[in-house]
Design an enzyme around this catalytic site. Structure first.
Site, PDB file in Angstrom:
ATOM      1  N   ALA A  25      60.317 107.618  34.566  1.00 29.63           N
ATOM      2  CA  ALA A  25      61.590 108.414  34.889  1.00 29.63           C
ATOM      3  C   ALA A  25      61.263 110.002  34.621  1.00 29.63           C
ATOM      4  O   ALA A  25      61.849 110.754  35.595  1.00 29.63           O
ATOM      5  CB  ALA A  25      62.815 108.043  33.734  1.00 29.63           C
ATOM      6  N   ARG A  37      65.717 109.379  27.923  1.00 29.03           N
ATOM      7  CA  ARG A  37      65.606 109.635  26.314  1.00 29.03           C
ATOM      8  C   ARG A  37      65.731 111.246  26.296  1.00 29.03           C
ATOM      9  O   ARG A  37      65.947 111.618  25.089  1.00 29.03           O
ATOM     10  CB  ARG A  37      64.128 109.287  25.860  1.00 29.03           C
ATOM     11  CG  ARG A  37      64.539 107.593  25.576  1.00 29.03           C
ATOM     12  CD  ARG A  37      63.214 106.968  25.205  1.00 29.03           C
ATOM     13  NE  ARG A  37      63.598 105.535  25.150  1.00 29.03           N
ATOM     14  CZ  ARG A  37      63.560 104.641  26.037  1.00 29.03           C
ATOM     15  NH1 ARG A  37      63.140 104.795  26.997  1.00 29.03           N
ATOM     16  NH2 ARG A  37      63.759 103.191  25.821  1.00 29.03           N
ATOM     17  N   GLN A 104      58.032 102.369  37.079  1.00 28.04           N
ATOM     18  CA  GLN A 104      59.284 101.698  36.269  1.00 28.04           C
ATOM     19  C   GLN A 104      60.571 102.287  37.125  1.00 28.04           C
ATOM     20  O   GLN A 104      61.792 102.004  36.673  1.00 28.04           O
ATOM     21  CB  GLN A 104      59.284 102.093  35.036  1.00 28.04           C
ATOM     22  CG  GLN A 104      57.958 101.934  34.146  1.00 28.04           C
ATOM     23  CD  GLN A 104      57.982 102.342  32.866  1.00 28.04           C
ATOM     24  OE1 GLN A 104      58.676 102.135  31.764  1.00 28.04           O
ATOM     25  NE2 GLN A 104      57.287 103.607  32.761  1.00 28.04           N
ATOM     26  N   ILE A 106      63.555 103.048  39.687  1.00 24.31           N
ATOM     27  CA  ILE A 106      64.316 102.427  40.603  1.00 24.31           C
ATOM     28  C   ILE A 106      64.811 103.204  41.780  1.00 24.31           C
ATOM     29  O   ILE A 106      65.663 102.708  42.506  1.00 24.31           O
ATOM     30  CB  ILE A 106      65.544 101.586  39.760  1.00 24.31           C
ATOM     31  CG1 ILE A 106      66.445 102.760  39.165  1.00 24.31           C
ATOM     32  CG2 ILE A 106      65.052 100.676  38.784  1.00 24.31           C
ATOM     33  CD1 ILE A 106      67.631 102.184  38.528  1.00 24.31           C
ATOM     34  N   HIS A 122      60.498  97.517  38.234  1.00 21.90           N
ATOM     35  CA  HIS A 122      61.882  97.264  37.705  1.00 21.90           C
ATOM     36  C   HIS A 122      62.980  97.405  38.849  1.00 21.90           C
ATOM     37  O   HIS A 122      64.081  97.479  38.896  1.00 21.90           O
ATOM     38  CB  HIS A 122      62.367  98.405  36.739  1.00 21.90           C
ATOM     39  CG  HIS A 122      61.545  98.308  35.352  1.00 21.90           C
ATOM     40  ND1 HIS A 122      61.603  99.504  34.581  1.00 21.90           N
ATOM     41  CD2 HIS A 122      60.731  97.576  35.036  1.00 21.90           C
ATOM     42  CE1 HIS A 122      60.872  99.105  33.227  1.00 21.90           C
ATOM     43  NE2 HIS A 122      60.146  98.019  33.447  1.00 21.90           N
ATOM     44  N   CYS A 130      73.176  87.946  45.074  1.00 19.30           N
ATOM     45  CA  CYS A 130      74.243  86.824  44.454  1.00 19.30           C
ATOM     46  C   CYS A 130      73.271  86.186  43.369  1.00 19.30           C
ATOM     47  O   CYS A 130      72.391  85.648  43.815  1.00 19.30           O
ATOM     48  CB  CYS A 130      74.801  86.010  45.575  1.00 19.30           C
ATOM     49  SG  CYS A 130      75.569  84.416  44.960  1.00 19.30           S
ATOM     50  N   CYS A 155      80.029  87.220  46.338  1.00 17.48           N
ATOM     51  CA  CYS A 155      79.175  86.934  47.488  1.00 17.48           C
ATOM     52  C   CYS A 155      80.018  86.418  48.467  1.00 17.48           C
ATOM     53  O   CYS A 155      81.151  85.562  48.408  1.00 17.48           O
ATOM     54  CB  CYS A 155      78.124  86.048  46.969  1.00 17.48           C
ATOM     55  SG  CYS A 155      77.197  85.432  48.137  1.00 17.48           S
ATOM     56  N   CYS A 158      78.725  82.472  49.175  1.00 23.17           N
ATOM     57  CA  CYS A 158      79.171  81.290  48.348  1.00 23.17           C
ATOM     58  C   CYS A 158      80.396  81.670  47.361  1.00 23.17           C
ATOM     59  O   CYS A 158      80.540  80.625  46.531  1.00 23.17           O
ATOM     60  CB  CYS A 158      77.934  80.680  47.738  1.00 23.17           C
ATOM     61  SG  CYS A 158      77.226  82.025  46.415  1.00 23.17           S
ATOM     62  N   SER A 195      56.361 108.997  31.348  1.00 24.91           N
ATOM     63  CA  SER A 195      56.871 107.839  30.714  1.00 24.91           C
ATOM     64  C   SER A 195      56.938 107.786  29.215  1.00 24.91           C
ATOM     65  O   SER A 195      55.524 108.412  28.831  1.00 24.91           O
ATOM     66  CB  SER A 195      56.241 106.498  31.239  1.00 24.91           C
ATOM     67  OG  SER A 195      56.823 105.443  30.660  1.00 24.91           O
TER      68      SER A 195
HETATM   69  P1  NAD Z   1      61.988 107.591  29.365  1.00 23.86           P
HETATM   70  O1  NAD Z   1      63.375 108.374  29.724  1.00 23.86           O
HETATM   71  O2  NAD Z   1      61.810 106.849  28.528  1.00 23.86           O
HETATM   72  O3  NAD Z   1      60.781 108.902  29.336  1.00 23.86           O
HETATM   73  C1  NAD Z   1      60.532 109.716  30.315  1.00 23.86           C
HETATM   74  C2  NAD Z   1      59.480 110.743  29.615  1.00 23.86           C
HETATM   75  O4  NAD Z   1      59.208 111.444  30.558  1.00 23.86           O
HETATM   76  C3  NAD Z   1      59.729 111.501  28.474  1.00 23.86           C
HETATM   77  O5  NAD Z   1      58.738 111.154  27.536  1.00 23.86           O
HETATM   78  C4  NAD Z   1      60.040 112.953  28.769  1.00 23.86           C
HETATM   79  O6  NAD Z   1      59.356 113.824  27.980  1.00 23.86           O
HETATM   80  C5  NAD Z   1      58.981 112.943  30.283  1.00 23.86           C
HETATM   81  N1  NAD Z   1      59.719 113.723  31.090  1.00 23.86           N
HETATM   82  C6  NAD Z   1      60.711 114.326  31.400  1.00 23.86           C
HETATM   83  N2  NAD Z   1      60.673 114.959  32.474  1.00 23.86           N
HETATM   84  C7  NAD Z   1      59.613 115.325  32.822  1.00 23.86           C
HETATM   85  C8  NAD Z   1      58.730 116.147  33.671  1.00 23.86           C
HETATM   86  N3  NAD Z   1      59.446 116.734  34.563  1.00 23.86           N
HETATM   87  N4  NAD Z   1      57.252 116.136  33.689  1.00 23.86           N
HETATM   88  C9  NAD Z   1      56.698 115.293  32.857  1.00 23.86           C
HETATM   89  N5  NAD Z   1      57.460 114.462  31.997  1.00 23.86           N
HETATM   90  C10 NAD Z   1      58.677 114.477  31.928  1.00 23.86           C
HETATM   91  O7  NAD Z   1      61.577 107.040  30.802  1.00 23.86           O
HETATM   92  P2  NAD Z   1      60.695 105.640  31.078  1.00 23.86           P
HETATM   93  O8  NAD Z   1      59.416 105.760  30.230  1.00 23.86           O
HETATM   94  O9  NAD Z   1      60.499 105.701  32.687  1.00 23.86           O
HETATM   95  O10 NAD Z   1      61.399 104.342  30.566  1.00 23.86           O
HETATM   96  C11 NAD Z   1      62.870 104.092  30.746  1.00 23.86           C
HETATM   97  C12 NAD Z   1      63.492 103.227  31.792  1.00 23.86           C
HETATM   98  O11 NAD Z   1      64.130 103.856  32.627  1.00 23.86           O
HETATM   99  C13 NAD Z   1      62.592 102.574  32.892  1.00 23.86           C
HETATM  100  O12 NAD Z   1      62.557 101.453  32.827  1.00 23.86           O
HETATM  101  C14 NAD Z   1      63.313 103.115  34.155  1.00 23.86           C
HETATM  102  O13 NAD Z   1      63.539 101.839  34.967  1.00 23.86           O
HETATM  103  C15 NAD Z   1      64.510 103.763  33.814  1.00 23.86           C
HETATM  104  N6  NAD Z   1      65.025 104.891  34.647  1.00 23.86           N
HETATM  105  C16 NAD Z   1      64.448 105.107  36.109  1.00 23.86           C
HETATM  106  C17 NAD Z   1      65.002 106.243  36.518  1.00 23.86           C
HETATM  107  C18 NAD Z   1      64.655 106.402  37.750  1.00 23.86           C
HETATM  108  O14 NAD Z   1      64.387 105.670  38.626  1.00 23.86           O
HETATM  109  N7  NAD Z   1      64.523 107.724  38.417  1.00 23.86           N
HETATM  110  C19 NAD Z   1      65.823 107.436  35.761  1.00 23.86           C
HETATM  111  C20 NAD Z   1      66.104 106.949  34.402  1.00 23.86           C
HETATM  112  C21 NAD Z   1      65.596 105.633  33.876  1.00 23.86           C
END
Ligand code: NAD
Length: 250
Positions: A25, A37, A104, A106, A122, A130, A155, A158, A195
Site C-alpha cells: 500500500a 497502518r 498486494q 487492489i 489480493h 457471485c 446475482c 442465479c 509494505s
Molecule cells: P501496510 O499499510 O501494512 O504498510 C504500508 C507500508 O508502507 C508502511 O510500512 C508505511 O510506512 C509505508 N509507506 C507509506 N507511505 C509510503 C511511501 N510514500 N513510500 C514508502 N513507504 C510508504 O500495507 P501492506 O503491507 O500493503 O499490507 C496491507 C494490505 O493492505 C495489503 O493486503 C493490501 O491489499 C491492502 N491495501 C491496499 C491498498 C491499495 O490497493 N492501494 C491500500 C491499503 C491497503
C-alpha cells in the site's frame, strides 16, 4: 538521501539476472490512497472486522449493512492515477531491469502505469462475482445495488450473493499467487517497496528470495535480513535509484 545505499541498490539491480518487485500500500499513498497502518490509514477509518471473509460468508446481510462506506471508498480508489513510483517501475520493466511486479494492492495502478507482467495477489476492484455461480459483474454494479438497499446484493443470473473480487482476511489467495511464488524462487533479487510485510502469506516471499532489498518509509521486522534497507518515500527513493542505475549502466 543515503547515496551509498542508493548506489548499492542500483548496482544490485544492474548485476541481478532477474529482479522481481513486490509492492504494498505504501507505493500508492503518493497516488492519494491511504495505506492500512500509517496514521490516518484505513484501519482508523473502517472496522478491520469488515474485511473478514468469515463475516461475509456467515452473515452477508450484516456485512453489507455495514459495508457501504468501505465499498464507496473502494469505488473512489478506482479513480486514482499512478504515482511517479508506479511509472518508474513500468519504465524499468520496459528496459529489462525488472521482470515483473507482485502487488498486494487492489488499485490496479501498476497496470494503469503500463507495467505488463503484474501479479495482483489480493485481486482488484474492477470486478465483483457471485458466491454461488461465480458469474462476474462490474464492481460499481455491486456498489449501486447496496446503495439502492439490495442487501445482500444478488446475482442477476442465479439470485446468489455478490461479493467484491478482492481478497478479504481468511480468503484463499488466487491462483496467480502460486505463479508469484515461482517467480520469487527463480529470481536473484526481490525489491520490496512500500509494505509493512505484516500480511501473510505474502510476507513469506522474502524468505524464498536469494536476496532482498527494502524501500519503505518506516522500518519493518524484515529489515535485518535485507541486503539494503532504504527508509525513504517510494517516489523519491525510486527516482534516485533509477537515475543511479542509468549511471551504472552507462
Ligand atoms: P501496510 O499499510 O501494512 O504498510 C504500508 C507500508 O508502507 C508502511 O510500512 C508505511 O510506512 C509505508 N509507506 C507509506 N507511505 C509510503 C511511501 N510514500 N513510500 C514508502 N513507504 C510508504 O500495507 P501492506 O503491507 O500493503 O499490507 C496491507 C494490505 O493492505 C495489503 O493486503 C493490501 O491489499 C491492502 N491495501 C491496499 C491498498 C491499495 O490497493 N492501494 C491500500 C491499503 C491497503
Amino acid at each position: 538521501m543515503d547515496r551509498e545505499k542508493v548506489l548499492k541498490i542500483a548496482e544490485a539491480i544492474v548485476n541481478s539476472k532477474k529482479t522481481i518487485v513486490l509492492t504494498g500500500a505504501g507505493i500508492s499513498t503518493e497516488s492519494g490512497i491511504p495505506d492500512f497502518r500509517s496514521p490516518g490509514g484505513i484501519w482508523t477509518r473502517f472496522d478491520p472486522a469488515l474485511m473478514d471473509a468469515d463475516i461475509l460468508h456467515q452473515n452477508p446481510s450484516y456485512f453489507y449493512s455495514k459495508a457501504l462506506p468501505m465499498l464507496e471508498f473502494f469505488k473512489d480508489i478506482n479513480n486514482a492515477r499512478p504515482s511517479p513510483a508506479h511509472l518508474i517501475l513500468a519504465d524499468m520493466e520496459r528496459e529489462g531491469l525488472i521482470s515483473s511486479v507482485i502487488t498486494q494492492n487492489i488499485d490496479s495502478l501498476h497496470t494503469k502505469a503500463g507495467s505488463k507482467k503484474v501479479y495482483e495477489v489480493h485481486g482488484n476492484l474492477k470486478e465483483a462475482h457471485c458466491m454461488s455461480c461465480g458469474k462476474k459483474t462490474d464492481f460499481n454494479c455491486l456498489v449501486e445495488k447496496v446503495k439502492a438497499g439490495n442487501i445482500p446484493p444478488e446475482c442477476d443470473s442465479c439470485g446468489g450473493i455478490l461479493r467484491p473480487s478482492v481478497i478479504l482476511f481468511g480468503d484463499r489467495l488466487p491462483e496467480c499467487f502460486a505463479s508469484a511464488v515461482e517467480e520469487v524462487k527463480s529470481c536473484e533479487l526481490l525489491f520490496i517497496i512500500g509494505s509493512s510485510l505484516e500480511v501473510a502469506p505474502v510476507n513469506s516471499l522474502p524468505y524464498l528470495a536469494r536476496s532482498y532489498i527494502i524501500l519503505n518509509r518506516a522500518r519493518t521486522s524484515y529489515d535485518k535480513g535485507a541486503y539494503v534497507v532504504l527508509n525513504e518515500k517510494a517516489g523519491d527513493g525510486l527516482k534516485e535509484i533509477y537515475s543511479e542505475v542509468k549511471n551504472v549502466v552507462n
